[in-house]
Design an enzyme around this catalytic site. Structure first.
Site, short mmCIF file in Angstrom:
data_model
loop_
_atom_site.label_atom_id
_atom_site.label_comp_id
_atom_site.label_asym_id
_atom_site.label_seq_id
_atom_site.Cartn_x
_atom_site.Cartn_y
_atom_site.Cartn_z
N SER A 64 0.49 -1.31 -0.14
CA SER A 64 -0.04 0.08 -0.15
C SER A 64 0.70 1.24 0.23
O SER A 64 0.36 2.22 -0.22
CB SER A 64 -0.94 0.21 1.04
OG SER A 64 -0.18 0.27 2.36
N LYS A 100 0.76 4.68 6.76
CA LYS A 100 0.05 5.61 5.63
C LYS A 100 0.68 6.96 5.62
O LYS A 100 1.47 7.48 6.69
CB LYS A 100 -1.48 5.91 5.57
CG LYS A 100 -2.19 4.63 5.97
CD LYS A 100 -2.21 3.61 4.54
CE LYS A 100 -2.95 2.42 4.84
NZ LYS A 100 -2.64 1.36 3.59
#
Length: 195
Positions: A64, A100
């Site tokens: 990700s 993230k």
């Protein structure tokens, strides 16, 4: 009955001094060994505390955050309270640690168009770390205001990242945050500060 004779060996001064030196050496050796072991245990305990509380080291799993971070990277993070747009953070989510990038802070308005262009407070943000823009998996209505005490985060690989764009993850509360990722320490060929 036969009498057994006892013989007593007399030691010379030289032999007594040698034995005394040997005994003293053994005592010093024992003290030095104990001191070294105690020092190593103390250093190890301090290292574990620092690594756990101040500078956690994290291993990256998944894709990700590609191309910035790849599966298998080891990253050092720093405990902080304030985060700027573009910082990479780690946070707890369902007994896992996710990594993230900070996109918007509390109270800011975020808008993402169908092409994946991101605007914060009406201004399109530059994202040089993105290779493929994508709206990705999203079930929010935009424009969206980030709630107080929370941070809006997104992965760099937008088409596969599940992040604040979806209510299953949502915005990250400040108490969930492990820290800001600052430096890659593995693999050695890619060692260096993160941008």
């Amino acid at each position: 009955m036969e009498k057994k004779e006892k013989t007593v060996k007399t030691l010379t001064t030289e032999e007594i001094e040698r034995e005394l030196k040997r005994v003293r050496y053994n005592e010093r050796y024992g003290k030095t060994l104990r001191s070294t072991v105690y020092t190593l245990i103390t250093v190890a305990a301090v290292a574990v505390l620092v690594a756990t509380l101040l500078l956690p080291v994290l291993r990256i799993y998944g894709s990700s955050m590609t191309p910035t971070l790849v599966d298998g990277d080891l990253i050092v993070s720093v405990k902080e309270a304030k985060f700027e747009r573009g910082d990479i953070i780690a946070f707890y989510y369902n007994n896992k640690i996710l990594v993230k990038r900070v996109i918007a802070n509390p109270g800011e308005w975020i808008d993402i168009d169908p092409d994946g262009d991101v605007a914060v407070n009406g201004i399109l943000i530059e994202e040089p770390y993105i290779q493929d823009k994508s709206l990705g998996e999203c079930n929010l209505e935009f424009p969206y205001q980030v709630p107080e005490g929370k941070i809006f985060v997104m992965g760099d690989h937008r088409s596969v990242s599940v992040d604040s764009r979806h209510t299953s993850v949502g915005c990250v509360a400040e108490e969930q945050i492990v820290g800001r990722l600052v430096m890659r320490i593995w693999p050695l060929s890619a060692i260096g500060m993160l941008e």
